[in-house]
Write an enzyme that holds these catalytic residues in place. Structure first.
Site, PDB file in Angstrom:
ATOM      1  N   LYS A   3     -25.637 -13.641   3.338  1.00  0.00           N
ATOM      2  CA  LYS A   3     -25.286 -14.247   4.482  1.00  0.00           C
ATOM      3  C   LYS A   3     -25.540 -15.067   5.192  1.00  0.00           C
ATOM      4  CE  LYS A   3     -27.011 -11.179   7.796  1.00  0.00           C
ATOM      5  NZ  LYS A   3     -28.196 -10.630   7.375  1.00  0.00           N
ATOM      6  N   HIS A  39     -35.675  -3.815   8.104  1.00  0.00           N
ATOM      7  CA  HIS A  39     -35.993  -5.246   8.832  1.00  0.00           C
ATOM      8  C   HIS A  39     -36.029  -5.161   9.437  1.00  0.00           C
ATOM      9  CE1 HIS A  39     -34.338  -9.142   9.077  1.00  0.00           C
ATOM     10  NE2 HIS A  39     -33.378  -9.386   8.505  1.00  0.00           N
ATOM     11  N   SER A  77     -34.403 -10.456  12.609  1.00  0.00           N
ATOM     12  CA  SER A  77     -34.477 -11.843  12.052  1.00  0.00           C
ATOM     13  C   SER A  77     -35.550 -12.739  12.797  1.00  0.00           C
ATOM     14  CB  SER A  77     -33.186 -12.836  11.560  1.00  0.00           C
ATOM     15  OG  SER A  77     -33.003 -14.090  11.196  1.00  0.00           O
ATOM     16  N   GLU A  93     -35.697  -9.006   0.922  1.00  0.00           N
ATOM     17  CA  GLU A  93     -34.260  -9.291   0.670  1.00  0.00           C
ATOM     18  C   GLU A  93     -34.108 -10.910   1.801  1.00  0.00           C
ATOM     19  OE1 GLU A  93     -32.616  -6.333   2.773  1.00  0.00           O
ATOM     20  OE2 GLU A  93     -32.098  -4.869   0.439  1.00  0.00           O
ATOM     21  N   PRO A  94     -35.107 -11.773   1.679  1.00  0.00           N
ATOM     22  CA  PRO A  94     -35.124 -13.052   2.363  1.00  0.00           C
ATOM     23  C   PRO A  94     -34.012 -13.930   2.226  1.00  0.00           C
ATOM     24  CG  PRO A  94     -35.798 -13.415   0.240  1.00  0.00           C
ATOM     25  CD  PRO A  94     -35.908 -12.404   0.008  1.00  0.00           C
ATOM     26  N   GLY A  95     -33.605 -14.314   3.931  1.00  0.00           N
ATOM     27  CA  GLY A  95     -32.565 -15.337   3.469  1.00  0.00           C
ATOM     28  C   GLY A  95     -32.841 -16.138   4.396  1.00  0.00           C
ATOM     29  N   ARG A  96     -33.270 -15.891   5.879  1.00  0.00           N
ATOM     30  CA  ARG A  96     -33.678 -17.945   6.973  1.00  0.00           C
ATOM     31  C   ARG A  96     -35.278 -17.661   5.804  1.00  0.00           C
ATOM     32  NH1 ARG A  96     -32.932 -18.044  12.069  1.00  0.00           N
ATOM     33  NH2 ARG A  96     -32.849 -16.070  12.599  1.00  0.00           N
ATOM     34  N   TYR A 134     -27.928 -19.022   8.986  1.00  0.00           N
ATOM     35  CA  TYR A 134     -26.978 -18.199  10.122  1.00  0.00           C
ATOM     36  C   TYR A 134     -25.926 -19.601  10.825  1.00  0.00           C
ATOM     37  CZ  TYR A 134     -29.362 -14.108   8.552  1.00  0.00           C
ATOM     38  OH  TYR A 134     -30.183 -13.988   7.498  1.00  0.00           O
TER      39      TYR A 134
HETATM   40  C1  LIG Z   1     -29.421 -10.449   7.074  1.00  0.00           C
HETATM   41  C2  LIG Z   1     -30.575  -9.855   6.370  1.00  0.00           C
HETATM   42  C3  LIG Z   1     -31.656 -10.049   5.861  1.00  0.00           C
HETATM   43  C4  LIG Z   1     -32.029 -11.820   5.852  1.00  0.00           C
HETATM   44  O1  LIG Z   1     -32.820 -11.944   6.793  1.00  0.00           O
HETATM   45  P1  LIG Z   1     -33.581 -13.358   7.961  1.00  0.00           P
HETATM   46  O2  LIG Z   1     -33.950 -13.472   8.890  1.00  0.00           O
HETATM   47  O3  LIG Z   1     -32.755 -14.063   7.312  1.00  0.00           O
HETATM   48  O4  LIG Z   1     -34.362 -13.622   6.153  1.00  0.00           O
HETATM   49  C5  LIG Z   1     -32.229  -8.786   4.943  1.00  0.00           C
HETATM   50  N1  LIG Z   1     -31.764  -7.625   5.038  1.00  0.00           N
HETATM   51  C6  LIG Z   1     -30.608  -7.427   5.502  1.00  0.00           C
HETATM   52  C7  LIG Z   1     -30.003  -5.529   5.307  1.00  0.00           C
HETATM   53  C8  LIG Z   1     -30.003  -7.766   6.472  1.00  0.00           C
HETATM   54  O5  LIG Z   1     -28.803  -8.119   7.252  1.00  0.00           O
END
Ligand SMILES: *Cc1c(COP(=O)(O)O)cnc(C)c1O
Length: 347
Positions: free
Chosen positions: A65, A193, A196, A242-245, A309
């Protein structure tokens, strides 16, 4: 695109915004005012290498996402990461790119029944939960699910707090695990988590102590030490994150054209400025307050660190098109990772 002439280079720290301003060298006559991104795949590769060096025991499952552009997802798949998906569509997107279901965690704690069924028929077993209602739904639709209990943690140091909406409180953990047992469901781990954009290490230490499970970059020493203490390598527990950012924020640079301006106050050489998006919506604002030199219609602004995002939460509201994305990569990375196997070069 018309040639640019760089007149001013500024780093605006407000909200982590870094901007470069480009003045066109001649008056614009062509239609070249559409915004676009330059997406550096090398930046993602470099982040991945840093992750592996600093958190060698933590397998990244990229949070789709955060930025679901195909160029990003293909790069992640080339780097052989796992994927954190939040819905049927995100799971579909990853499977269509050839990612195998064992590399996906369905990491939304509240899932529509039909999405759980989709995960079940497509072999996506790993999923999170934080309530009895969710366990009931999963017991009706995916009895072979491998469940991960999401707990609420202290996220007060983060840009975006998530524990008010997601995560089981410590007091209810026992009851939830009991409920899973009664329903014959398998719980394989714990997740949390810290919110973010977390800027402190203490919440991590606290959360690992609470949950005994974790990730994130700048705090890798604390993370590794606490993990080794509570879950030594021979404990048989596999650790994922679960890294995103972390992966995509710095990879994307947004280029936007100044199409209008309105002077509010003027005193010095630099002006306290608001940067608005083009739509009629008053929430459509890039930043509230940044100090920049005077801009003119036709100037271009380059804004760094726009990978997280941004693409994934943009819309074509009012008929303004989403910004195009131009992925770039060096020949070295292209060959090192054999990217021609993964990117369709004719695209
Ligand atoms: C959005 C999300 C992430 C990613 O978060 P970041 O701050 O972008 O690293 C990881 N795990 C879960 C469950 C999330 O909802």
């Amino acid at each position: 695109m018309a040639p640019f002439l760089v007149l001013a280079v500024i780093a605006v720290l407000a909200g982590g915004l870094h901007a470069l301003i480009f003045k066109p060298s001649r008056l614009q006559t062509e239609d070249n005012e559409e915004p676009f991104y330059v997406a550096s795949l090398d930046s993602i590769f470099e982040r991945h290498l840093r992750w592996r060096t600093n958190l060698p025991r933590v397998t990244p499952f990229y949070a789709v996402k955060c930025n679901n552009d195909a160029s990003v997802l293909r790069m992640m798949s080339a780097l052989d990461t796992g994927f954190d998906c939040a819905s049927k569509v995100e799971i579909q997107q990853m499977l269509s790119l050839g990612v195998t279901p064992d590399k996906i965690i369905y990491a939304h704690t509240t899932k529509p029944l039909s999405h759980i069924k989709y995960a079940c028929t497509h072999g996506v077993d790993m999923m999170t939960f934080d309530s009895e209602e969710e366990l009931l739904k999963i017991s009706l639709s995916h009895t072979k699910a491998k469940l991960v209990l999401r707990i609420a943690v202290d996220d007060s140091a983060s840009k975006i707090r998530l524990s008010s909406k997601f995560g089981a409180r410590q007091e209810s953990v026992g009851k939830l695990l009991g409920c899973a047992g009664e329903l014959g469901l398998e719980v394989i781990g714990v997740s949390f988590h810290v919110g973010s954009g977390c800027t402190e290490s203490l919440p991590f230490q606290q959360a690992i102590t609470d949950a005994r499970r974790v990730f994130d970059m700048g705090f890798s020493e604390v993370i590794n030490r606490t993990l080794d203490e509570l879950f030594p390598p021979d404990s048989g527990v596999q650790v994922i994150a679960e890294p995103g950012r972390y992966y995509v924020e710095s990879a994307f640079t947004l280029a936007v054209n100044v199409i209008a301006k309105r002077v509010v106050e003027s005193r010095e050489q630099r002006y306290r400025s608001v940067i608005w998006g083009p739509t009629c919506c008053s929430y459509d604002k890039v930043t509230n307050s940044c100090w920049i030199p005077e801009l003119h219609v036709g100037d271009w602004l380059l804004i760094d660190n726009m990978g997280a995002y941004s693409v994934s939460s943009s819309s074509d509201f009012n008929g303004f098109e989403r910004a195009h994305i131009y992925p770039v990569v060096t020949a070295e990375t292209w060959h090192t990772l054999n990217l021609s196997d993964i990117y369709d070069i004719r695209q």
